[in-house]
Design a protein around this motif. Structure first.
Motif, PDB file in Angstrom:
ATOM      1  N   VAL A  59       0.821  -1.215   0.000  1.00 35.71           N
ATOM      2  CA  VAL A  59       0.000   0.000   0.000  1.00 35.71           C
ATOM      3  C   VAL A  59       0.858   1.269   0.000  1.00 35.71           C
ATOM      4  O   VAL A  59       0.333   2.372  -0.161  1.00 35.71           O
ATOM      5  CB  VAL A  59      -0.982   0.038   1.207  1.00 35.71           C
ATOM      6  CG1 VAL A  59      -1.830  -1.230   1.216  1.00 35.71           C
ATOM      7  CG2 VAL A  59      -0.253   0.192   2.522  1.00 35.71           C
ATOM      8  N   ASP A  60       2.173   1.116   0.155  1.00 39.06           N
ATOM      9  CA  ASP A  60       3.025   2.303   0.310  1.00 39.06           C
ATOM     10  C   ASP A  60       3.163   3.112  -0.981  1.00 39.06           C
ATOM     11  O   ASP A  60       3.248   4.334  -0.941  1.00 39.06           O
ATOM     12  CB  ASP A  60       4.418   1.879   0.801  1.00 39.06           C
ATOM     13  CG  ASP A  60       4.364   1.376   2.241  1.00 39.06           C
ATOM     14  OD1 ASP A  60       3.402   1.748   2.948  1.00 39.06           O
ATOM     15  OD2 ASP A  60       5.257   0.618   2.639  1.00 39.06           O
ATOM     16  N   TRP A  61       3.209   2.404  -2.125  1.00 39.19           N
ATOM     17  CA  TRP A  61       3.433   3.096  -3.401  1.00 39.19           C
ATOM     18  C   TRP A  61       2.410   4.220  -3.605  1.00 39.19           C
ATOM     19  O   TRP A  61       2.771   5.362  -3.878  1.00 39.19           O
ATOM     20  CB  TRP A  61       3.339   2.069  -4.535  1.00 39.19           C
ATOM     21  CG  TRP A  61       3.927   2.476  -5.867  1.00 39.19           C
ATOM     22  CD1 TRP A  61       5.118   2.071  -6.398  1.00 39.19           C
ATOM     23  CD2 TRP A  61       3.323   3.331  -6.854  1.00 39.19           C
ATOM     24  NE1 TRP A  61       5.293   2.624  -7.648  1.00 39.19           N
ATOM     25  CE2 TRP A  61       4.223   3.402  -7.958  1.00 39.19           C
ATOM     26  CE3 TRP A  61       2.134   4.050  -6.924  1.00 39.19           C
ATOM     27  CZ2 TRP A  61       3.957   4.146  -9.103  1.00 39.19           C
ATOM     28  CZ3 TRP A  61       1.873   4.811  -8.066  1.00 39.19           C
ATOM     29  CH2 TRP A  61       2.765   4.847  -9.135  1.00 39.19           C
ATOM     30  N   ALA A  62       1.128   3.883  -3.434  1.00 36.83           N
ATOM     31  CA  ALA A  62       0.066   4.871  -3.686  1.00 36.83           C
ATOM     32  C   ALA A  62       0.095   5.985  -2.641  1.00 36.83           C
ATOM     33  O   ALA A  62      -0.088   7.168  -2.963  1.00 36.83           O
ATOM     34  CB  ALA A  62      -1.305   4.184  -3.699  1.00 36.83           C
ATOM     35  N   LYS A  63       0.334   5.626  -1.383  1.00 39.08           N
ATOM     36  CA  LYS A  63       0.390   6.654  -0.330  1.00 39.08           C
ATOM     37  C   LYS A  63       1.493   7.662  -0.624  1.00 39.08           C
ATOM     38  O   LYS A  63       1.312   8.868  -0.495  1.00 39.08           O
ATOM     39  CB  LYS A  63       0.652   6.000   1.036  1.00 39.08           C
ATOM     40  CG  LYS A  63      -0.562   5.322   1.641  1.00 39.08           C
ATOM     41  CD  LYS A  63      -0.244   4.809   3.057  1.00 39.08           C
ATOM     42  CE  LYS A  63      -1.424   4.032   3.616  1.00 39.08           C
ATOM     43  NZ  LYS A  63      -1.161   3.451   4.931  1.00 39.08           N
ATOM     44  N   SER A  64       2.635   7.131  -1.013  1.00 37.16           N
ATOM     45  CA  SER A  64       3.776   7.995  -1.297  1.00 37.16           C
ATOM     46  C   SER A  64       3.490   8.887  -2.503  1.00 37.16           C
ATOM     47  O   SER A  64       3.843  10.077  -2.516  1.00 37.16           O
ATOM     48  CB  SER A  64       5.009   7.122  -1.530  1.00 37.16           C
ATOM     49  OG  SER A  64       6.107   7.900  -1.888  1.00 37.16           O
ATOM     50  N   ALA A  65       2.842   8.312  -3.516  1.00 41.54           N
ATOM     51  CA  ALA A  65       2.519   9.099  -4.723  1.00 41.54           C
ATOM     52  C   ALA A  65       1.584  10.257  -4.381  1.00 41.54           C
ATOM     53  O   ALA A  65       1.754  11.378  -4.876  1.00 41.54           O
ATOM     54  CB  ALA A  65       1.888   8.193  -5.782  1.00 41.54           C
ATOM     55  N   VAL A  66       0.617  10.019  -3.529  1.00 44.69           N
ATOM     56  CA  VAL A  66      -0.307  11.092  -3.129  1.00 44.69           C
ATOM     57  C   VAL A  66       0.445  12.174  -2.362  1.00 44.69           C
ATOM     58  O   VAL A  66       0.281  13.376  -2.617  1.00 44.69           O
ATOM     59  CB  VAL A  66      -1.461  10.519  -2.272  1.00 44.69           C
ATOM     60  CG1 VAL A  66      -2.238  11.640  -1.593  1.00 44.69           C
ATOM     61  CG2 VAL A  66      -2.398   9.678  -3.129  1.00 44.69           C
ATOM     62  N   ARG A  67       1.285  11.752  -1.449  1.00 46.94           N
ATOM     63  CA  ARG A  67       2.022  12.728  -0.638  1.00 46.94           C
ATOM     64  C   ARG A  67       2.959  13.560  -1.521  1.00 46.94           C
ATOM     65  O   ARG A  67       3.079  14.776  -1.337  1.00 46.94           O
ATOM     66  CB  ARG A  67       2.780  12.023   0.477  1.00 46.94           C
ATOM     67  CG  ARG A  67       1.835  11.362   1.511  1.00 46.94           C
ATOM     68  CD  ARG A  67       2.607  10.537   2.548  1.00 46.94           C
ATOM     69  NE  ARG A  67       3.633  11.336   3.185  1.00 46.94           N
ATOM     70  CZ  ARG A  67       3.409  12.243   4.133  1.00 46.94           C
ATOM     71  NH1 ARG A  67       2.174  12.428   4.570  1.00 46.94           N
ATOM     72  NH2 ARG A  67       4.391  12.935   4.645  1.00 46.94           N
TER      73      ARG A  67
END
Lengths: 428, 428
Positions: A393-401
């Protein structure tokens, strides 16, 4: 609590678990149980979720909540494991109109809730272990603004469960608002029975001590044999069915008050087991409604699905009488429908497992939380994967941030490499 | 309406659809379209759902509903296709507190609704094509009894959509209550835009004519090429992914008002395609919440799943500002989260398809109903199965009726051949 495995055995199920393989499976359960118990006893990360009930300071939680009385409505702000446990408890054990879970960015819905409640008498419980969850912070900002618009000091109506040093924790500390510490070493999806979900439960008058009593009973029910432990029976059978190609688990709850529990379970099962190319997709369903929606596929589609039914022993309610039939209560009719649906799966060879709670109360719900956590951990042990991480789940969270400027570094590409967009007829 | 296929193509998707295979796929779509159009033109069973809008007597429906004014609350009683279309319309287009769908045997829930509404000003729409659905009759009996308890003549507050000769139809006719005829030749799950769901929509003030305008636009958008028809683009791509082992379709809706649409779609997809060992399991999901619950499995579990996202073009709502980031509206933040989640699937090779409505209004919802019906029918044509039957649900229905004494013949066995029941620790 009881788990019925008869429809998961071969025959009638195909794929199913042969009776002759149960002994060998039970040996693996025993070895896994030893590892799990060792993890609990040494307080290893994740495993400690199974005796979390021993370390929860319910008096402190109750005392903190009591400071906010009177409380007419509870709003929980959180995403995933920070909301699903609270929702499951409130749905099962509190009046439907007393609480709302705000895990959505839908502006119309949020406005509707703000209009519907009296913010003066509302307790807002905002939950984010790291304190950095973007959606949680955004929703919390909307609620704070709504309180400000009504001249309410948000710190007088808010409890946060979050770490001290994250963005949310800093907001809480800087404003002198009330903060509870999240439990150590337990991922969100395993932490319902802690400061993560118990404050909202306490505010709703739910029997928090009963939840913990049930949790303890579930933990003490774990033995080295699937034939003596309902939790391990469930986990072992699902792990074994999965090895026979059963990659989908339709988890069907009966009675509206268990519906949210299916969604809590779905996160637990998906995030704990969906990794390294493994996993069994949880599909929350509503009995009896989904008999009229999904049964066709369950019974006649590909042979890669098992059905779990979750019920309570309650068979009451108003009696109805159809034509000249014997009168039957609504609860008994629901149970008859569940049994007939399950038998129809058995007739077609589709595996099914029935979980039944003694009754629908705090003890049974606490028992159910820990039992299904133990079942999940058992599956992970049998598969030799980590039940407690969620790296995908980290990829998408990081992309949003990164996109919001909250994180430095190159922005990820958020469009398909070669878009192929099919437009419909334009409006005339 | 727009369908974005870029993330379902290979690369980036694996399994995915190679660009070189699109022409061959499109030839099969053209042939299937010819069969579908022939079915519509000859009024063949099932196919006629695609031009149902031409035969619906909206004036009669509106006139019948108007006789029941004033209407403060609408109760819909029905199971499966007799409820899910009405729920999807009401959820998308009517105020949340004005309606309840009663598709449950939960006695506590039913009592709660009866207590919450003013039955004097309530319109009850009871829907069962055959009139023999046991749950529908039972729930209707509970509501009739509640009206009787309050001295209300139920015939003055009830519209039934049911055949004349079934058990429900007989009850309606014998009591001189209001009955509408269900449409001919269209199964429940394809009949939302008819007397099955439009009466409740009309009673809720939904723009019924707008629904039909959108339905007509969707029908007219069907051409012999997936590259020119969003509906066929969706169906063709899902059929092709399925042939590459993608047996699960996580259908994720964004915004609370589209949530019920996901459940309507799930019945349509499951009952129409889940047969003969074929099928693609629909898994309704809620964006953004399920990013925090299911994304781990979507991205890192077995390679047998595709994700569909359903959004509207609306990007508005209150602006929030996190730390020093540029302010962003809730709607824009939701869309950013959706794009990042989808891109994270693309990065991992998991196929995804995005459906976007121009806006959230009656026309778009009508368009969406017919587009997804056409997509489903296309998949069935490509697979050479019957999209319109549901034979696997009969076993359980018959067993219930036999058990209640409503049907003669031998009772089916409703217990597992060899039960294996695991009991937990007893309370005490």
């Amino acid at each position: 609590m009881n788990v019925e495995l008869g429809y998961a055995l071969a025959p009638p199920a195909s794929p199913g678990i042969s009776r002759s393989s149960l002994d060998e499976l039970d040996e693996r359960v025993e070895a896994a149980h030893d590892r799990i118990q060792a993890g609990v006893e040494t307080g290893a990360d994740g495993y400690t979720s199974l005796d979390l009930y021993e370390r929860v300071d319910t008096e402190r939680i109750q005392a903190v909540v009591d400071e906010f009385e009177p409380i007419e409505t509870v709003l929980v702000i959180g995403m995933g494991g920070s909301a699903l446990g609270a929702r499951a408890m409130a749905n099962a054990l509190a009046p439907a109109d007393d609480w709302y879970i705000l895990d959505t960015l839908d502006p119309v819905y949020l406005e509707h809730i703000i209009d519907a409640v009296d913010l003066e008498d509302t307790l807002c419980h905002v939950v984010s272990k790291s304190g950095s969850t973007v959606e949680t912070r955004a929703i919390f900002q909307v609620i704070r603004q709504a309180m400000a618009d009504e001249g309410i000091d948000w710190t007088t109506r808010t409890i946060a469960t979050t770490g001290e040093t994250g963005p949310l924790g800093r907001t809480i500390e800087e404003n002198g608002a009330t903060r509870l510490e999240p439990p150590d070493g337990v991922p969100g999806r395993y932490s319902a029975l802690s400061s993560m979900a118990l404050p909202s439960a306490a505010a709703l008058g739910i029997d928090v001590q009963g939840l913990l009593t049930g949790a303890e009973r579930a933990h003490r029910s774990l033995t080295g044999s699937l034939l003596k432990s309902p939790a391990y029976a469930y986990g072992a059978v699902m792990a074994e069915l999965s090895a026979h190609g059963v990659g989908q688990n339709a988890f069907v709850t009966y009675g509206e008050r268990l519906g949210a529990f299916g969604h809590w379970f779905s996160q637990l099962w998906a995030e704990s087991l969906g990794k390294d190319g493994l996993g069994q997709t949880p599909i929350p369903g509503r009995g009896v409604a989904d008999h009229h929606s999904q049964l066709q596929r369950w019974r006649a589609g590909p042979r890669d699905l098992a059905v779990t039914t979750l019920t309570t022993g309650d068979r009451g309610g108003q009696a109805v009488e159809l034509d000249d039939a014997t009168p039957v209560t609504l609860g008994a009719l629901q149970e008859l429908e569940r049994r007939a649906m399950t038998a129809s799966l058995g007739d077609a060879g589709v595996p099914a497992v029935g979980i039944e709670l003694d009754r629908l109360d705090a003890e049974s719900i606490g028992e159910l939380f820990v039992s299904l956590e133990a079942a999940t951990i058992l599956v992970a042990e049998l598969w030799e994967i980590d039940a407690f991480d969620q790296p995908a789940v980290d990829w998408a969270k990081s992309a949003v941030r990164a996109e919001l400027g909250l994180e430095s570094g190159a922005h990820a590409q958020l469009n398909p490499p070669e878009p192929l967009s099919i437009d419909g007829q334009r409006r005339g």
